[in-house]
Design a protein around this motif. Sequence first.
Motif, PDB file in Angstrom:
ATOM      1  N   ARG A 134     -11.537  -2.799  -2.486  1.00  0.00           N
ATOM      2  CA  ARG A 134     -11.200  -2.698  -3.970  1.00  0.00           C
ATOM      3  C   ARG A 134     -10.428  -3.425  -4.777  1.00  0.00           C
ATOM      4  O   ARG A 134     -10.516  -3.834  -5.918  1.00  0.00           O
ATOM      5  N   ASP A 162      -7.043   0.682  -1.602  1.00  0.00           N
ATOM      6  CA  ASP A 162      -8.079   0.221  -0.627  1.00  0.00           C
ATOM      7  C   ASP A 162      -8.130  -1.387  -0.921  1.00  0.00           C
ATOM      8  O   ASP A 162      -8.344  -1.815  -1.901  1.00  0.00           O
ATOM      9  N   TYR A 183      -7.340   5.312  -6.203  1.00  0.00           N
ATOM     10  CA  TYR A 183      -8.551   4.864  -5.643  1.00  0.00           C
ATOM     11  C   TYR A 183      -8.760   3.246  -5.796  1.00  0.00           C
ATOM     12  O   TYR A 183      -9.028   2.682  -4.582  1.00  0.00           O
ATOM     13  N   THR A 238       0.871  -1.026   0.022  1.00  0.00           N
ATOM     14  CA  THR A 238       0.070   0.071  -0.080  1.00  0.00           C
ATOM     15  C   THR A 238       1.075   1.161   0.010  1.00  0.00           C
ATOM     16  O   THR A 238       0.628   2.130  -0.655  1.00  0.00           O
TER      17      THR A 238
END
Length: 218
Positions: free
Chosen positions: A68, A65, A61, A19
């Motif tokens: 997602r 996450d 985006y 991340t």
Amino acid sequence: MSSFPDYYAILNVSKVATTDEIRQAYKKESLKTHPDRLTNATPAEKKAATEKFQAVADAYYVLSDPSRRKEYDSLYSTRKEKERTNSPNASANFFSTFANMFTGGAKNTQGADGPAADRPDAEGVFADVFDEMLRPEVQRHAPWWAWTGAVCGAGIGFIVANVPGLMVGAYAGNRLGAIRDAKGRSVAAVFSELGGSQKAEILRALAAKVLGSAASAI
């Protein structure tokens, strides 16, 4: 859908990127593609840069996450390599085709709260990620309320107590205005209202910090 957006390729990261690596990659790619850096661009060049900037925001985006990203990866695995592309158009089609794939609220491209299917607001994503770095740059370039407060305070002070009142009123107004600058509006809102040259200067400063001094001149 004939083509599938390869968000890993758009951010230039591996499929096993962490991340934090995705966030750092977004910072680099968004600064490279931000349309406000192109102060002398033609309308066509500006449009192309805007589309790339949006696709980079889309990629961040989705991949930033965990839930997602998991849903995206399940689709990614079903696509052949020749079907995957880093074309901005593919990203637009992706959000249109898989309208209800994601959970949670995204911001649509008009900036209002919308259903999860809406594409993220690219400028909003940029401001959120760069908030810590962007805030001092924006406040340095746009101390509107501080100056407005100083002028108004000086005028009232002069009426009440001539020159001494002018000085006291100016200082008090400036401090009150500075508070309004710092807390009254979001970084994204203030940045969006700056002039083109001011935005370009701020983006160059950010690029120098993130990409290095050579890349900031791009």
